[in-house]
Design a protein around this motif. Structure first.
Motif, PDB file in Angstrom:
ATOM      1  N   VAL A  44       0.879  -1.172   0.000  1.00 41.88           N
ATOM      2  CA  VAL A  44       0.000   0.000   0.000  1.00 41.88           C
ATOM      3  C   VAL A  44       0.910   1.214   0.000  1.00 41.88           C
ATOM      4  O   VAL A  44       1.923   1.226   0.707  1.00 41.88           O
ATOM      5  CB  VAL A  44      -0.896   0.006   1.252  1.00 41.88           C
ATOM      6  CG1 VAL A  44      -1.564   1.362   1.441  1.00 41.88           C
ATOM      7  CG2 VAL A  44      -1.927  -1.108   1.191  1.00 41.88           C
ATOM      8  N   SER A  45       0.593   2.241  -0.767  1.00 38.07           N
ATOM      9  CA  SER A  45       1.452   3.421  -0.792  1.00 38.07           C
ATOM     10  C   SER A  45       0.654   4.702  -0.581  1.00 38.07           C
ATOM     11  O   SER A  45      -0.518   4.796  -0.957  1.00 38.07           O
ATOM     12  CB  SER A  45       2.213   3.531  -2.119  1.00 38.07           C
ATOM     13  OG  SER A  45       3.149   4.611  -2.074  1.00 38.07           O
ATOM     14  N   GLY A  69     -12.875   3.701  -1.128  1.00 37.12           N
ATOM     15  CA  GLY A  69     -14.140   3.015  -1.330  1.00 37.12           C
ATOM     16  C   GLY A  69     -15.301   3.947  -1.588  1.00 37.12           C
ATOM     17  O   GLY A  69     -16.463   3.569  -1.422  1.00 37.12           O
ATOM     18  N   GLY A  70     -14.988   5.180  -1.961  1.00 32.88           N
ATOM     19  CA  GLY A  70     -16.026   6.149  -2.274  1.00 32.88           C
ATOM     20  C   GLY A  70     -16.672   6.802  -1.079  1.00 32.88           C
ATOM     21  O   GLY A  70     -17.510   7.694  -1.238  1.00 32.88           O
ATOM     22  N   GLY A  97      -6.099  -6.782  12.182  1.00 31.83           N
ATOM     23  CA  GLY A  97      -7.431  -6.212  12.028  1.00 31.83           C
ATOM     24  C   GLY A  97      -7.489  -4.709  12.255  1.00 31.83           C
ATOM     25  O   GLY A  97      -8.182  -3.990  11.521  1.00 31.83           O
ATOM     26  N   LEU A  98      -6.771  -4.212  13.259  1.00 32.12           N
ATOM     27  CA  LEU A  98      -6.787  -2.773  13.531  1.00 32.12           C
ATOM     28  C   LEU A  98      -6.208  -2.001  12.353  1.00 32.12           C
ATOM     29  O   LEU A  98      -6.743  -0.958  11.949  1.00 32.12           O
ATOM     30  CB  LEU A  98      -5.991  -2.481  14.806  1.00 32.12           C
ATOM     31  CG  LEU A  98      -5.936  -1.021  15.262  1.00 32.12           C
ATOM     32  CD1 LEU A  98      -7.327  -0.499  15.611  1.00 32.12           C
ATOM     33  CD2 LEU A  98      -4.992  -0.869  16.458  1.00 32.12           C
ATOM     34  N   ALA A  99      -5.105  -2.513  11.792  1.00 33.78           N
ATOM     35  CA  ALA A  99      -4.477  -1.857  10.639  1.00 33.78           C
ATOM     36  C   ALA A  99      -5.381  -1.918   9.419  1.00 33.78           C
ATOM     37  O   ALA A  99      -5.529  -0.928   8.685  1.00 33.78           O
ATOM     38  CB  ALA A  99      -3.138  -2.521  10.343  1.00 33.78           C
ATOM     39  N   LEU A 152      -9.158  -1.562   4.438  1.00 35.16           N
ATOM     40  CA  LEU A 152      -8.949  -2.750   3.613  1.00 35.16           C
ATOM     41  C   LEU A 152     -10.012  -3.771   4.012  1.00 35.16           C
ATOM     42  O   LEU A 152      -9.782  -4.639   4.859  1.00 35.16           O
ATOM     43  CB  LEU A 152      -7.541  -3.316   3.838  1.00 35.16           C
ATOM     44  CG  LEU A 152      -6.373  -2.483   3.336  1.00 35.16           C
ATOM     45  CD1 LEU A 152      -5.043  -3.120   3.767  1.00 35.16           C
ATOM     46  CD2 LEU A 152      -6.407  -2.341   1.822  1.00 35.16           C
ATOM     47  N   ASP A 153     -11.160  -3.677   3.406  1.00 34.26           N
ATOM     48  CA  ASP A 153     -12.304  -4.465   3.844  1.00 34.26           C
ATOM     49  C   ASP A 153     -12.161  -5.954   3.568  1.00 34.26           C
ATOM     50  O   ASP A 153     -12.919  -6.756   4.124  1.00 34.26           O
ATOM     51  CB  ASP A 153     -13.578  -3.952   3.165  1.00 34.26           C
ATOM     52  CG  ASP A 153     -13.952  -2.547   3.616  1.00 34.26           C
ATOM     53  OD1 ASP A 153     -13.493  -2.136   4.707  1.00 34.26           O
ATOM     54  OD2 ASP A 153     -14.682  -1.853   2.869  1.00 34.26           O
ATOM     55  N   ASP A 154     -11.203  -6.336   2.723  1.00 36.98           N
ATOM     56  CA  ASP A 154     -11.078  -7.744   2.366  1.00 36.98           C
ATOM     57  C   ASP A 154      -9.854  -8.408   2.986  1.00 36.98           C
ATOM     58  O   ASP A 154      -9.481  -9.508   2.585  1.00 36.98           O
ATOM     59  CB  ASP A 154     -11.053  -7.919   0.842  1.00 36.98           C
ATOM     60  CG  ASP A 154      -9.899  -7.165   0.181  1.00 36.98           C
ATOM     61  OD1 ASP A 154      -9.221  -6.378   0.875  1.00 36.98           O
ATOM     62  OD2 ASP A 154      -9.695  -7.348  -1.034  1.00 36.98           O
ATOM     63  N   ARG A 155      -9.225  -7.774   3.968  1.00 40.84           N
ATOM     64  CA  ARG A 155      -8.031  -8.338   4.604  1.00 40.84           C
ATOM     65  C   ARG A 155      -8.033  -8.030   6.090  1.00 40.84           C
ATOM     66  O   ARG A 155      -8.841  -7.274   6.586  1.00 40.84           O
ATOM     67  CB  ARG A 155      -6.752  -7.756   3.971  1.00 40.84           C
ATOM     68  CG  ARG A 155      -6.611  -8.080   2.499  1.00 40.84           C
ATOM     69  CD  ARG A 155      -5.468  -7.326   1.836  1.00 40.84           C
ATOM     70  NE  ARG A 155      -5.625  -7.347   0.385  1.00 40.84           N
ATOM     71  CZ  ARG A 155      -5.087  -8.261  -0.413  1.00 40.84           C
ATOM     72  NH1 ARG A 155      -4.330  -9.214   0.083  1.00 40.84           N
ATOM     73  NH2 ARG A 155      -5.290  -8.213  -1.712  1.00 40.84           N
TER      74      ARG A 155
END
Length: 553
Positions: A162-163, A235-236, A479-481, A487-490
Motif C-alpha cells: 500500500v502506498s 471506497g467512495g 485487524g486494527l491496521a 482494507l475491507d477484504d483483509r
C-alpha cells in the motif's frame, strides 16, 4: 515456548504464550532464497486448494482464540468452522494441531527497497508473518505510482504493498530544497502531483516534517495538499489517510516541542479532511523518558472530540536515519547538498556548525550513540565518536568531511525509553510497524527491526511483561491496521476475505536479530499465505513473489 491457559485480563485471551530463553537459540526458518537473491518466476501457478485442520485461531478482532478448520481456495478464505461436520474436503489437508493461525500481518511503516531486485523477495518481512507493507512513508514516495505499480506487477514482489503519495517528494520535484513558501504556481504544481498520486491508487498523503525539504513547509501548505488527497475517498466513502513523521518527536534541534508537534499533526489531518496516523509514534530523548502518557493523552483528547487519530510503533529503543538529519541543522541544508557543502567551506559558518552539531548530538546522547549502518567498511558498525577519532579531528569537523562526500545511514542508540514503548503498546489505537528498510548488500551492521519487529513485540510485551494480551497484540498487527486503511477484504480470518494467513509454531516464534548480529531471520512461521499462495511452507521460504500493489478502492 509453551501454550498454556491463564486467567483473562483486559484485552487478553485465555491463550497466552510463554517463551523460554532456550527458544532464542533455535535456528531460523530455512530460506529457499536468500534475502538478496530474487527467485526465478515459476512457469505455472497452481491454484490453492487447502484445508487447515485443528488450528488455534486468533482472528484479528481482539477476541479470544478458538479452534477451527480453515479452508482456502484460490486467493480466498472459503470456510472457517468444523470441516467434519460440514463434510468438507479439499485437494490438500494440513493438520495444524498445536499451531496458531492468524491473519497475515500488516506493517504500517515499511521501507522495503522495491527499486532493486534484491529487495523484491521481502524475506526479512515474510519470516515475521508480514503479508502487507505500507510504503511511501515519511513524506518520501514515488511521484509516479502508476509506473511503480506496473513494474511491480511485471516483476512480482514478496508482500502486498500500500502506498501514500509523499509530501516531501512532491515538494522536492517542484521546489527542490528551497527553504521558503511556495508560489501560487508552485502550489498548483504540487496539487497536480498529489492528484496524480491519488488517481494512481495512493491511500492518502504522507509527510516527513522532521526531514528536509518537508521541514521547510508550514502547516498550511500541507493542509492545502491534504485537501486534494481528501477529494479521493477510500471506497467512495471513507476519508483517506494523513500519515506523518511529525515535526518534533522530542529530539528535533530547535524544534517546536513534542506536544506542539502532535497537536500540529492532528490539526493538519483534521483541517485537510484526512484521518491521521503517527508513524513510529514515541517520545524521543532522555528528557522524555517516562512521558509518553502526555502524548497519548493528546491523541485520546482528539479522539474524544470525534477526530480519527491513530499511531503505529516499533518496539526497539534505537532509531535509524541519515547522518545529515541528526547532525546538520536545517538552515545549513537549504538549497541542497551542493549549497550545504559550500557553506561548510566558510570559516564563520563552520564555527557556528561546530557548536550546533554538538548541541544536536547532545539531545541524542552524544556521538557515542550514533552508530553507522552504512555498508562501507570504514563506517559500518562504528560510532561517530570512533570515526572522528580515527580521522584525528573534532566530531563536527568529521561530520562535515563525511557529509561533503555522502549521507550515510546511522542508528541513534537508546533514543526511546522501553517504559514509554510498553505504555504505548497498550493503547487501543496503536498499530505495529517495522520501520525497517531492506538491508544494503554488504552492510554487516544494520537495524535489527527489519528482521524482527513483529515477533519482538509479542516476546517483549505479551510473554515477558504481560503488558498486553496475545489477541490484542495480533489485532494491532492485523485487524486494527486493516480497519484503519479500510482494507475491507483483509486483516481477519473470515470467510470471503483474501487469504493472507500466518501460521506459527508458538513454541518457536521469536525474533533472532540483534544489534551486534542483525542478519538473522525470525523463526517460527511454519506456513505463510500471501493472496492464497504459499510464501512459506513447512518452514521454508518458497520463493513465490505472491504480493501485489493494493490500489485505493
Amino acid at each position: 515456548m509453551n501454550v498454556e491457559r491463564v486467567e483473562s485480563m483486559p484485552g487478553a485471551t485465555p491463550l497466552r504464550w510463554r517463551i523460554p530463553a532456550a527458544c532464542l537459540m533455535l535456528a531460523g526458518v530455512t530460506a529457499a532464497c536468500a534475502p538478496g537473491d530474487a527467485p526465478e518466476a515459476e512457469a505455472e501457478i497452481v491454484s490453492t486448494s487447502v484445508l487447515f485442520t485443528g488450528a488455534t485461531v486468533i482472528d484479528g478482532s481482539g477476541e479470544a482464540s478458538f479452534v477451527a478448520d480453515v479452508a482456502v481456495e484460490g486467493d480466498r478464505i472459503t470456510f472457517v468452522g468444523d470441516a467434519g461436520a460440514a463434510d468438507l474436503a479439499l485437494r490438500d489437508t494440513i493438520p495444524l494441531d498445536g499451531l496458531l493461525l492468524t491473519p497475515g500481518f500488516i506493517d504500517m511503516h515499511s521501507h522495503i527497497n522495491v527499486d532493486e531486485p534484491y529487495g523484491l523477495p521481502a524475506v526479512e518481512f515474510l519470516t515475521q508473518g508480514i503479508t502487507t507493507g505500507v510504503i511511501g512513508v515519511d513524506g518520501a514516495s514515488s511521484t509516479d505510482l502508476a509506473a511503480l505499480y506496473a513494474d511491480l506487477e511485471a516483476s512480482g514482489v514478496g508482500k502486498n504493498l500500500v502506498s501514500y503519495i509523499g509530501h516531501g517528494s512532491v515538494r522536492g520535484v517542484v521546489m527542490g530544497m528551497d527553504n521558503r513558501a511556495p508560489t501560487a504556481g508552485e502550489l498548483d504544481e504540487m496539487r497536480a502531483l498529489v492528484r496524480k498520486g491519488m488517481e494512481d491508487g495512493a491511500f492518502g498523503l504522507s509527510s516527513g516534517l522532521f526531514y528536509t525539504p518537508g521541514y521547510y513547509a508550514e502547516a498550511d501548505e500541507v493542509i492545502e495538499l491534504g485537501r486534494v488527497a481528501a477529494e479521493y475517498p477510500i471506497g467512495g466513502e471513507h476519508a483517506p489517510v494523513y500519515d506523518t513523521h511529525d515535526r518534533d518527536l522530542g529530539a528535533s534541534y530547535q524544534g517546536v516541542g513534542y506536544h506542539n508537534s502532535i497537536r500540529e499533526a492532528i490539526h493538519i489531518g483534521a483541517e485537510s479532511g484526512l484521518r491521521t496516523i503517527f508513524s513510529h509514534f514515541n517520545a524521543q530523548g532522555a528528557h522524555l523518558y517516562g512521558r509518553a502518557t502526555e502524548g497519548a493523552a493528546i491523541i485520546d483528547s482528539a479522539r474524544a472530540e470525534g477526530i480519527e487519530v491513530a499511531a503505529a510503533q516499533h518496539v526497539y529503543t534505537s532509531t535509524m536515519s541519515s547522518l545529515r538529519a541528526y547532525t546538520i541543522p536545517r538552515w545549513a541544508q537549504s538549497g541542497g547538498p551542493e549549497q550545504m557543502v559550500r557553506r561548510f567551506a566558510n570559516p564563520d559558518t563552520a564555527r557556528i556548525l561546530d557548536v550546533q552539531t554538538m548541541e544536536m548530538l547532545e539531545i541524542r546522547g552524544g556521538p557515542e550513540k550514533i552508530v553507522f549502518a552504512d555498508a562501507r567498511p570504514e563506517f559500518n558498525g562504528k560510532t561517530l565518536a570512533d570515526v572522528a577519532t580515527e580521522r584525528d579531528m573534532p566530531v563536527p569537523e568529521a561530520v562535515r568531511e563525511i557529509m561533503s562526500e555522502s549521507n550515510p545511514w546511522v542508528m541513534n542508540r537508546d533514543l526511546y525509553d522501553v517504559e514509554n514503548t510498553r505504555y504505548l503498546a497498550t493503547m487501543p489505537w496503536m498499530m505495529t510497524c517495522t520501520d525497517g528498510g531492506t538491508p544494503d548488500p554488504g552492510a554487516e551492521i544494520v537495524h535489527p527491526r527489519v528482521y524482527g519487529g513483529f515477533p519482538k513485540k509479542i516476546k517483549d510485551f505479551v510473554d515477558r511483561d504481560g503488558a498486553i494480551g496475545l489477541p490484542f497484540a495480533i489485532r494491532s498487527m492485523s485487524g486494527l491496521a486493516a480497519d484503519f486503511l479500510r482494507l475491507d477484504d483483509r486483516g481477519y480470518i473470515r470467510e470471503g476475505l483474501v487469504a493472507d494467513i500466518a501460521i506459527m509454531d508458538p513454541e518457536r516464534y521469536t525474533d533472532r536479530a540483534t544489534y551486534n548480529d542483525p542478519h538473522q531471520l525470525s523463526e517460527g512461521v511454519v506456513h505463510l499465505l500471501v493472496n492464497g499462495r504459499f510464501a512459506i511452507r513447512d518452514d521454508e521460504v518458497t520463493g513465490e513473489l505472491a504480493g501485489r500493489p493494493l490500489r485505493r478502492p
